[in-house]
Structure formats: C-alpha cells, structure tokens
Design an enzyme around this catalytic site. Sequence first.
Site, mmCIF file in Angstrom:
data_model
loop_
_atom_site.group_PDB
_atom_site.id
_atom_site.type_symbol
_atom_site.label_atom_id
_atom_site.label_comp_id
_atom_site.label_asym_id
_atom_site.label_seq_id
_atom_site.Cartn_x
_atom_site.Cartn_y
_atom_site.Cartn_z
ATOM 1 N N GLY A 67 0.799 -1.041 0.025
ATOM 2 C CA GLY A 67 -0.059 -0.125 -0.071
ATOM 3 C C GLY A 67 0.820 1.240 -0.171
ATOM 4 N N GLN A 69 2.217 5.248 -1.136
ATOM 5 C CA GLN A 69 2.771 6.192 -2.351
ATOM 6 C C GLN A 69 4.093 5.725 -2.477
ATOM 7 O OE1 GLN A 69 0.985 8.341 -4.423
ATOM 8 N NE2 GLN A 69 -1.099 7.785 -3.326
ATOM 9 N N ILE A 70 4.965 7.035 -2.968
ATOM 10 C CA ILE A 70 6.549 6.672 -3.079
ATOM 11 C C ILE A 70 7.090 6.965 -1.746
ATOM 12 C CG2 ILE A 70 6.763 9.082 -3.791
ATOM 13 C CD1 ILE A 70 8.357 7.911 -6.201
ATOM 14 N N THR A 71 8.232 6.039 -1.749
ATOM 15 C CA THR A 71 9.133 6.606 -0.603
ATOM 16 C C THR A 71 10.736 6.189 -0.975
ATOM 17 O OG1 THR A 71 9.625 6.024 1.686
ATOM 18 C CG2 THR A 71 9.235 4.180 0.448
ATOM 19 N N TYR A 72 11.639 6.399 -0.317
ATOM 20 C CA TYR A 72 13.001 6.291 -0.676
ATOM 21 C C TYR A 72 13.577 5.031 0.142
ATOM 22 C CZ TYR A 72 18.147 7.208 -1.177
ATOM 23 O OH TYR A 72 19.324 7.118 -1.609
ATOM 24 N N HIS A 73 14.489 4.284 -0.542
ATOM 25 C CA HIS A 73 15.541 3.620 0.466
ATOM 26 C C HIS A 73 16.941 3.883 -0.110
ATOM 27 C CE1 HIS A 73 11.788 1.421 1.932
ATOM 28 N NE2 HIS A 73 11.776 1.019 1.044
ATOM 29 N N ALA A 133 9.102 4.845 7.836
ATOM 30 C CA ALA A 133 8.127 4.584 6.715
ATOM 31 C C ALA A 133 7.621 3.195 6.899
ATOM 32 C CB ALA A 133 8.592 5.151 5.450
ATOM 33 N N VAL A 147 8.949 -2.166 7.090
ATOM 34 C CA VAL A 147 9.526 -0.768 7.851
ATOM 35 C C VAL A 147 10.628 -0.394 7.475
ATOM 36 C CG1 VAL A 147 9.947 -1.769 9.985
ATOM 37 C CG2 VAL A 147 9.303 0.716 9.875
ATOM 38 N N CYS A 164 5.868 9.561 0.649
ATOM 39 C CA CYS A 164 4.459 9.049 1.101
ATOM 40 C C CYS A 164 3.241 9.659 0.568
ATOM 41 C CB CYS A 164 4.517 8.555 2.629
ATOM 42 S SG CYS A 164 5.819 7.467 3.135
#
Length: 200
Positions: A67, A69-73, A133, A147, A164
Amino acid sequence: MIVRRLGRVDYAPTFAAMQEFTAARDADTPDELWLCEHPPVFTQGLSGKPEHLLKDIGIPVVQIDRGGQITYHGPGQVVAYLLLDLRRRELTVRGLVNRIEQAVIDLLAGYGVTAARLEGAPGVYVGRAKIAALGLRIKHGCSYHGVSLNVDMDLSPYDAINPCGYEGMAVTQIRDLVVGEWDTAKVGEAFAAELEKHLQ
C-alpha cells in the site's frame, strides 16, 4: 521468528524473494524478519501517483504491491521486512501496524529521541518530520514488506519526491537528532530485538 541479515542487497530481487516466500509458505512455515539496506531506489506503492515523483535524479523507481505512495530507500537506512502469519499470531493488520510503530518509538526512546505517530499518516515522526516509513501487503493472511528507519544516510533524494504522498513533508534521521557515530547494522540489531519483543 527467524531473523535473516541480508546486508546491502538490490531491491528488486529482495522484493521477488518476499513474494516467493509468501506464496510458498504453509501453516507450519516459521515467520521471518529480514534486515537489510538497499542501494538508492524509489518504491511506488499500489495507489502511487506519478506526480509524487517531482524530478528525475537518476534513481530507479520500482513499482511494487504494498500500500501507499512513493518512498526512498538508500544506504544508512535500516529496512525490516516482516514475513508473518497474522492468523497464527492472532493479529489484525491494524494491530500489526501499531506494534511495528511502537517498536520504532521504543527503540528511539532508548536513544533519547521522543517519537510519535501522526494522525492519518502511517509511520513514525519526530515532531512533524518522518523518521520511519511503513508499508505492508497482506496475502492469504500473511504479511510482507515492512518498515524502514532512517539512521545515517544522505536525505537529499527525498527532495525529489513527496514522501509517502505528502507534499513538503520533512524527513529526519537518528544522526541528525543524537550526537555520535552511528553503525546502521548495530541499530538494525537493536530494532530487530524491539520488533521481536512487540510481536511476541
């Protein structure tokens, strides 16, 4: 629960391995917690809107099935993937999310950082800045994804996204909140212990 320490691994094969593990598991399969870091990558959830990627900075975007939106790793971030049988643990999705968030809050409290949930925005925050996140996928009563906790990283790629899906959301990390040298792997070990405690 089996804890696997994967080190720094590419995102796409790790995502595929989570899917394969979940598809193959049965009622007797032990739950697993995977700890890792990833090279720089943006991940876009099922409901992700392309406009939340504000500019192309050369970091790949991977479409995934969690689920959100967009996130960064990226390097210096602890990522914990939770491959759990929720039915066996008698956990609801909300119950799992609450336990993950509380594990982050308690871990940070041990470092002298006061963190909290933010109403209507999953994850963990220090003030209004996001430090962890959270995104999950539940299939046949079993979870995967998990997470990410910002420890000691280059935060500049977050400037290329609405984290997010929230325009202008600030992000932070342990390094900017607590004086000291930070070993991401050691923080990961402490985080794994907190997660195991809260999931018992």
